[in-house]
Write a protein that holds these residues in place. Structure first.
Motif: not given
Length: 556
Positions: A46-72
């Protein structure tokens, strides 16, 4: 007057705080046999307005896939769970409404601006396109908005920059153009996918400061995708650690970095420490076993220039340093400082225009004309290179064993039995499992590919190893493994290593001596503890101040 096109607004009062939320998100990709392959199993944040959340992990962990999938933005993916933005459910949202959100209320900054900017369009036109898609206004109003955005992201000479093509800009300037496109319509959320990975430390620090300034002035929420806990800690309020498509730990950034609970998070913290300067200062230099003898590499008064039209553009001038056996000397500086040029000359791949370069006491020829010096096979065996990208530097058709053995060309006296024995020997030295010797590059991980490149370099028994940004294409945990390997080779094989890097944290961890190259040439050189502890050059101090700290600080 420049006006925003109508955009969807939330009617949910609960969305006032939580702007963007993923709940038990799952992502699967269709396989050729009709089944699906899971990529993300259970990601919530969950990300609140005006705040920064970092999603951290190695390549292939699912970081980018999660956000690209979430935004279609993942075609063909099967997405489960919930993704909500400002009270609007994104999973299953009709394309027209999604397009109205993306770019207008959700901005994206991707990892490699060179591949995400159109190479044949001026960057000003690309920013203007992002403005016109979501706003109405005259040509003059759009041009004024473009100029304002370029100023907002700290690019001086807005008119000149706007007329430039991406290839005419530096990596840092191109990333700022990407940020200008992302904030063109004052989005409420920015998703930044590895925005500093390919940047030098000082440019990385300036981009992080820019994100912070944008957030403070506009109240923008930011989701930062990164493999580096040091970068995440420098910008984020909260951190979510992802491994194998699942969240393994999350919490407030400072607490998570200082007291990680999950073993994987602790592994990431250890890896991130390689890229951060020690809080108590740099320890005295490592044991330098070759100090009593002649250096393996000696460089003095080195100069090199390249043709630029009818003139020659100087790249380096007056460079001088030694590399002793059993030691690691780091060559540092920003992109364009000439580090790789010096490394290629030291390895005999280019002529120097002037100066002295000696390998094992043998002086290399110099010439004004560009070209490859005619080194004898024996001298070529004395120096080997490890390149930045292990995938492109390996022949995709050759097995690991065949790749390692390609260096037999500089050892023509070795027979087949000697070659086979040496392949197994250097594979063990590079910590390559014997079962990998029959595999090809596409069947290896990034770390295994780089270990293959190192084994190939070790094959002819060189005295000097030139590692040109050999870590930058790897995950932080893999980088740590390769650094430990280089340390071991230095100590057990008595190797002289010239480590070309822009990462001063790595230099502080592993190097014995450092040479700093700046815009004006060689700034200073000496043992790492002296140079980093009491820098004499303002440029060196600038580089040191730009290194992120694990306590969440970044210069400025």
């Amino acid at each position: 007057m420049l006006t925003r096109r109508p955009r969807p607004r939330s009617s949910d009062p609960k969305a006032a705080m939580t702007l963007f939320e993923l709940s038990h998100l799952s992502v699967e990709f269709p396989a050729a046999d009709g089944t699906t392959v899971p990529a993300v199993s259970d990601v919530s944040l969950a990300v609140d307005a005006g705040r920064t959340v970092a999603v951290v992990g190695e390549s292939g962990s699912g970081k980018t896939v999660s956000l690209l999938a979430a935004t279609g933005l993942l075609d063909g993916a099967v997405v489960g769970g919930s993704a909500r933005f400002d009270g609007v459910e994104l999973n299953g949202l009709e394309p027209r409404r999604r397009r109205a959100l993306l770019g207008a209320r959700i901005g994206f900054v991707f990892q490699d601006p060179a591949s995400n900017l159109h190479p044949f369009k001026r960057v000003g036109a690309q920013i203007a396109e992002a403005v016109r898609v979501h706003r109405r206004g005259s040509r003059a109003e759009v041009a004024a908005r473009v100029a304002s955005l370029l100023a907002d992201v700290g690019l001086d000479g807005e008119a000149r920059i706007a007329r430039a093509y991406p290839a005419e800009l530096s990596g840092g300037q191109r990333q700022r153009i990407m940020i200008a496109i992302a904030i063109a319509n004052d989005p409420a959320l920015i998703i930044a996918d590895e925005p500093t990975t390919a940047l030098d430390a000082s440019v990385q620090a300036s981009v992080l400061r820019l994100f912070r300034r944008i957030q403070e002035s506009h109240g923008t929420a930011i989701v930062l995708v990164s493999h580096d806990l040091g970068v995440a800690g420098a910008l984020a309020d909260d951190i979510v650690v992802v491994r194998d498509g699942r969240v393994v730990e999350s919490g407030e950034a400072r607490g998570l970095v200082s007291a990680p609970g999950d073993p994987y998070t602790r592994e990431l913290v250890l890896a991130a420490q390689l890229h951060a300067l020690p809080a108590g200062g740099v320890a005295p230099s490592h044991r330098r076993r070759g100090d009593d003898g002649a250096p393996v590499l000696r460089v003095s008064g080195l100069a090199k220039s390249y043709r630029a039209g009818r003139r020659r553009r100087p790249v380096v001038d007056g460079i001088g340093f030694d590399v002793a056996a059993g030691s690691i000397t780091a060559l540092v500086g920003e992109s364009g400082a000439g580090k790789s040029t010096v490394g290629r000359i030291a390895a005999g791949l280019q002529y120097a225009d002037a100066g002295v370069v000696e390998i094992a006491g043998v002086r290399l020829p110099t010439a004004v004309a560009d070209g490859v010096p005619p080194l004898s096979p024996q001298l070529r065996a004395e120096v080997q290179l490890v390149f930045q990208d292990p995938y492109t530097s390996l022949n995709p058709r050759k097995t690991v064993a065949e790749t390692i053995a390609t260096a037999r060309a500089v050892r023509p006296e070795w027979g087949h039995a000697t070659v086979r024995s040496r392949v197994r020997e250097v594979a063990a030295q590079a910590r390559l499992d014997p079962g990998l010797l029959d595999r090809r590059p596409h069947e290896l991980s990034g770390g295994q590919r780089q270990r293959t490149a190192i084994a190939r370099a070790l094959f002819p028994r060189p005295r000097l190893l030139v590692a040109d940004e050999a870590l930058s294409a790897l995950d932080v945990t893999t980088q740590r493994q390769v650094i430990l390997l280089l340390e071991e080779l230095r100590d057990t094989q008595d190797l002289a290593i010239l480590l070309i890097t822009h990462d001063l944290g790595v230099v502080a961890t592993v190097a014995d001596a450092v040479v700093v190259l700046g815009p004006e040439g060689q700034e200073e050189a000496g043992e790492v503890d002296r140079v980093f502890g009491s820098p004499r050059s303002a440029y060196t101090r600038l580089l040191l101040d730009a290194v992120p700290r694990l306590d969440g600080r970044v210069a400025g």
